[in-house]
Design a protein around this motif. Structure first.
Motif, PDB file in Angstrom:
ATOM      1  N   GLU A   1       0.830  -1.204   0.000  1.00  0.00           N
ATOM      2  CA  GLU A   1       0.000   0.000   0.000  1.00  0.00           C
ATOM      3  C   GLU A   1       0.859   1.247   0.000  1.00  0.00           C
ATOM      4  OE1 GLU A   1      -3.994   1.539   2.240  1.00  0.00           O
ATOM      5  OE2 GLU A   1      -2.416   0.736   3.519  1.00  0.00           O
ATOM      6  N   ALA A   2       1.967   1.249   0.763  1.00  0.00           N
ATOM      7  CA  ALA A   2       2.861   2.406   0.778  1.00  0.00           C
ATOM      8  C   ALA A   2       3.475   2.638  -0.602  1.00  0.00           C
ATOM      9  CB  ALA A   2       3.957   2.202   1.819  1.00  0.00           C
ATOM     10  N   MET A   3       3.769   1.567  -1.316  1.00  0.00           N
ATOM     11  CA  MET A   3       4.298   1.708  -2.666  1.00  0.00           C
ATOM     12  C   MET A   3       3.226   2.245  -3.610  1.00  0.00           C
ATOM     13  SD  MET A   3       6.424  -1.888  -2.847  1.00  0.00           S
ATOM     14  CE  MET A   3       7.170  -1.602  -4.447  1.00  0.00           C
ATOM     15  N   TYR A   4       2.039   1.663  -3.550  1.00  0.00           N
ATOM     16  CA  TYR A   4       0.957   2.055  -4.458  1.00  0.00           C
ATOM     17  C   TYR A   4       0.484   3.482  -4.202  1.00  0.00           C
ATOM     18  CZ  TYR A   4      -3.577   1.974  -6.828  1.00  0.00           C
ATOM     19  OH  TYR A   4      -4.638   2.272  -7.637  1.00  0.00           O
ATOM     20  N   ARG A   5       0.293   3.821  -2.933  1.00  0.00           N
ATOM     21  CA  ARG A   5      -0.315   5.110  -2.613  1.00  0.00           C
ATOM     22  C   ARG A   5       0.683   6.250  -2.549  1.00  0.00           C
ATOM     23  NH1 ARG A   5      -3.391   5.087   2.627  1.00  0.00           N
ATOM     24  NH2 ARG A   5      -3.582   7.257   1.942  1.00  0.00           N
ATOM     25  N   PHE A   6       1.875   5.990  -2.015  1.00  0.00           N
ATOM     26  CA  PHE A   6       2.805   7.084  -1.736  1.00  0.00           C
ATOM     27  C   PHE A   6       4.105   7.004  -2.535  1.00  0.00           C
ATOM     28  CE2 PHE A   6       0.572   6.142   2.354  1.00  0.00           C
ATOM     29  CZ  PHE A   6      -0.307   7.220   2.299  1.00  0.00           C
ATOM     30  N   GLY A   7       4.329   5.891  -3.257  1.00  0.00           N
ATOM     31  CA  GLY A   7       5.581   5.748  -3.979  1.00  0.00           C
ATOM     32  C   GLY A   7       6.769   5.530  -3.072  1.00  0.00           C
TER      33      GLY A   7
ATOM     34  N   GLY B   1      11.826   2.414   2.845  1.00  0.00           N
ATOM     35  CA  GLY B   1      11.568   3.791   3.251  1.00  0.00           C
ATOM     36  C   GLY B   1      12.032   4.819   2.238  1.00  0.00           C
ATOM     37  N   GLU B   2      12.756   4.378   1.216  1.00  0.00           N
ATOM     38  CA  GLU B   2      13.228   5.274   0.164  1.00  0.00           C
ATOM     39  C   GLU B   2      12.154   5.454  -0.903  1.00  0.00           C
ATOM     40  OE1 GLU B   2      16.210   6.906   0.103  1.00  0.00           O
ATOM     41  OE2 GLU B   2      16.408   6.127   2.153  1.00  0.00           O
ATOM     42  N   PRO B   3      12.176   6.572  -1.626  1.00  0.00           N
ATOM     43  CA  PRO B   3      11.203   6.744  -2.719  1.00  0.00           C
ATOM     44  C   PRO B   3      11.454   5.758  -3.848  1.00  0.00           C
ATOM     45  CG  PRO B   3      12.208   8.845  -2.087  1.00  0.00           C
ATOM     46  CD  PRO B   3      12.999   7.771  -1.421  1.00  0.00           C
ATOM     47  N   MET B   4      10.373   5.284  -4.464  1.00  0.00           N
ATOM     48  CA  MET B   4      10.491   4.499  -5.685  1.00  0.00           C
ATOM     49  C   MET B   4      11.051   5.385  -6.789  1.00  0.00           C
ATOM     50  SD  MET B   4       6.751   2.618  -5.382  1.00  0.00           S
ATOM     51  CE  MET B   4       6.729   1.964  -7.049  1.00  0.00           C
TER      52      MET B   4
ATOM     53  N   PHE C   1       4.825  10.356  -8.840  1.00  0.00           N
ATOM     54  CA  PHE C   1       4.022   9.570  -9.765  1.00  0.00           C
ATOM     55  C   PHE C   1       3.561   8.289  -9.083  1.00  0.00           C
ATOM     56  CE2 PHE C   1       5.282  12.155 -13.353  1.00  0.00           C
ATOM     57  CZ  PHE C   1       4.295  11.936 -14.292  1.00  0.00           C
ATOM     58  N   SER C   2       2.877   8.411  -7.982  1.00  0.00           N
ATOM     59  CA  SER C   2       2.384   7.202  -7.321  1.00  0.00           C
ATOM     60  C   SER C   2       1.276   6.578  -8.162  1.00  0.00           C
ATOM     61  CB  SER C   2       1.862   7.516  -5.920  1.00  0.00           C
ATOM     62  OG  SER C   2       0.658   8.242  -5.996  1.00  0.00           O
ATOM     63  N   CYS C   3       1.074   5.291  -7.986  1.00  0.00           N
ATOM     64  CA  CYS C   3       0.008   4.601  -8.716  1.00  0.00           C
ATOM     65  C   CYS C   3      -1.352   5.229  -8.406  1.00  0.00           C
ATOM     66  CB  CYS C   3      -0.019   3.122  -8.343  1.00  0.00           C
ATOM     67  SG  CYS C   3       1.555   2.264  -8.519  1.00  0.00           S
ATOM     68  N   GLU C   4      -1.563   5.580  -7.125  1.00  0.00           N
ATOM     69  CA  GLU C   4      -2.856   6.122  -6.703  1.00  0.00           C
ATOM     70  C   GLU C   4      -3.194   7.418  -7.404  1.00  0.00           C
ATOM     71  OE1 GLU C   4      -4.234   6.391  -2.369  1.00  0.00           O
ATOM     72  OE2 GLU C   4      -3.847   8.482  -2.888  1.00  0.00           O
TER      73      GLU C   4
END
Length: 570
Positions: free
Chosen positions: A49-55, A60-63, A78-81
């Motif tokens: 969820e943290a990856m999908y919503r917040f990237g 803990g690092e940004p995608m 550019f988060s998925c959400e």
């Protein structure tokens, strides 16, 4: 090979075998969901969820991702959400269509037809079956499209779709999350029924509660009255039968009555919910802060749609409660933004906030204080008064003796303003108060005070309400209800009007996140609401009416409301 170099020429195949091992890892054969990548089911969903919503990666690092072929971007941008929305059912923005990214849609073929309009495949001749635009995704092909932007049919997606630079473990977690996103219908839904509840406390005004329930019940009856037509249509053939059996639901409305001290309300809400889960809360009414209900909804991820409250929770991140406005806080906010638009001389004058030290006074003062600070202005001086103390009639004289040019905010009740005197040195100075605090008593405000007093007014002006009021009266008459409380009935009329449209828009995707996503995609509304000039919606926006007027009072016992500003937007 770096992930940025992975392409459809075959480089992604280096990573896919390892990815499949990670996806298969952890507890094969367990009855409960086993999770992925050595994580429990719940922890995998939390990290996904943290990856999908917040990237944000599990580390803990940004995608990191690539857009437009060669532009590196931070995943938090550019988060998925941001495109596919919280529920993963996709969105329409102008000419840009973002398709669903949830497991129920990804893991089946995508066909050129609305599924709910089709009979079962076995009853259709192959020549009549709609074209398959892509095969169903698998874990492998879903990872592939996220890495390199190529779907199972070999189609290259638009380069606005990010190509994510994820190692195989992080990709496994994201794929696992997408498989579980909006995978099962939310609590409060069964094959025939969509269950709602409304919440009110036993110390709420009983007449207003009765009015609120009357309008909500009328909406429920109106929706359920359509069932006869739907059932007749279901006999006419496979098309209507499919639609009726999968999409149409009757509504029920539970009453959740809260008793005693608000500190006990969370347990009461949990018990109501344990006995009968509901899909969402509609409206609602308590005399004080909405915070206990708000926090219950955040904890349990239950939508709460447009309660009647002057004291919503002010948050930039909470998501599950949609309010009509920020209540009294919004008036303080509007006063700050109004003063900020004035000339430099006016803005530079000292500002004194006078308020009763109770929930209403504190909320008005807080709205001004926080907004004024956000606008980069010097802090205002604050003079709280004890809640029940007698007002010193020389209050303004003392203030102007210290600060002759001060702008004074008087967040005070009618009895205070009726008694207050403006000293000679204060003539012509700006005073600001709250029209909502003075409702029913505007004619008692002294004429001498009206010349200096500006009032925050967060509603549609009376002269602009006639058309909307006519619509409301006509609807109430059809439902055999009389107009008895314009604001409550207008607000609850809008709740039911909106609910009918949003549930139709959801079709058969009865997921709470999709419900709120659908609300976020609504157009601005001016026609179906009487009390506010405009209700505006947007992704993550949780306060639909976004401002107020500054008005003055005309002469006489029934004073005209004279606007002194345009609608001040927060």
């Amino acid at each position: 090979m770096s992930l940025r170099q992975v392409g459809k020429e075959g480089g992604y195949r280096i990573l896919l075998p390892a990815l499949m091992l990670v996806l298969a890892w952890a507890g094969l054969g367990c009855a409960e969901p086993s999770g992925v990548a050595g994580l429990s089911h719940q922890e995998a969903l939390r990290q996904g969820e943290a990856m999908y919503r917040f990237g944000i990666l599990p580390s803990g690092e940004p995608m990191q991702a690539i857009v437009q072929g060669d532009i590196p971007v931070d995943g938090t941008m550019f988060s998925c959400e941001s495109c596919h929305l919280r529920g993963g059912l996709g969105a329409l923005e102008g000419k840009i269509i973002t398709l669903p990214t949830n497991g129920r849609e990804l893991y089946k073929p995508y066909i050129k037809a609305a599924e709910e309009t089709l009979p079962k495949w076995g009853s259709m001749h192959p020549s009549m079956q709609p074209k398959e635009l892509r095969p169903a995704y698998t874990d492998e092909t879903l990872a592939r499209v996220l890495w390199v932007g190529e779907d199972p049919a070999g189609r290259v997606l638009s380069y606005t779709m990010p190509r994510y630079e994820l190692d195989e473990r992080d990709m496994a977690i994201l794929v696992y999350y997408l498989k579980n996103l909006s995978a099962e219908l939310s609590p409060g839904v069964d094959p025939t029924t969509l269950r709602f509840a409304t919440v009110y406390s036993e110390d709420a005004d009983p007449q207003r509660v009765e009015v609120m329930l009357g309008v909500l019940d009328a909406h429920v009856r109106a929706n359920n009255g359509q069932s006869r037509l739907q059932e007749r249509r279901a006999k006419e053939g496979p098309f209507y039968k499919k639609k009726k059996s999968t999409a149409y639901r009757k509504w029920t409305l539970e009453r959740w009555v809260l008793k005693g001290d608000p500190s006990t309300w969370p347990d009461q809400l949990e018990e109501y919910y344990r006995k009968q889960p509901v899909f969402a809360l509609l409206g609602g009414m308590v005399p004080g802060s909405w915070q206990p209900i708000h926090e219950f909804c955040e904890k349990n991820r239950i939508p709460n749609v447009l309660p009647i409250t002057d004291y919503p929770v002010i948050s930039g991140s909470d998501w599950y409660t949609v309010y009509f406005s920020k209540g009294h806080y919004q008036e303080g906010e509007g006063a700050a933004r109004f003063l900020r638009t004035q000339d430099e001389e006016t803005r530079s004058r000292p500002i004194i906030q006078v308020f009763r030290d109770d929930l209403r006074g504190q909320t008005l003062a807080k709205g001004f204080r926080e907004t004024w600070q956000l606008l980069g202005q010097s802090p205002a001086e604050e003079r709280p008064l004890a809640a029940g103390a007698e007002l010193d009639k020389g209050l303004l004289g003392g203030i102007y003796a210290e600060h002759p040019s001060a702008t004074v905010l008087l967040w005070l009740e009618p009895r205070d303003l009726e008694a207050i005197k403006i000293p000679e040195q204060g003539q012509g100075r700006v005073l600001i108060g709250s029209a909502r605090m003075l409702e029913g008593h505007l004619g008692k405000i002294p004429e001498t005070l009206r010349q200096s007093l500006y009032l925050t007014y967060p509603y549609r002006l009376p002269e602009d309400m006639a058309k909307g009021e006519l619509v409301l009266r006509s609807w109430l008459k059809m439902k055999k209800l009389s107009l008895s409380d314009l604001r409550v009935q207008s607000d609850m009329y809008f709740v039911g009007w909106m609910l009918a449209g949003v549930t139709m828009m959801m079709e058969n995707d009865f997921f709470r996140e999709n419900f709120l996503d659908a609300i976020d995609m609504m157009n601005d509304e001016t026609y179906a609401i009487v009390t506010y000039p405009r209700l505006s919606f947007g992704q993550g926006q949780r306060y639909a009416s976004k401002g107020c007027y500054l008005i003055q009072l005309g002469p006489g016992p029934q004073p005209e409301l004279i606007p002194r500003s345009e609608w001040v937007i927060h």
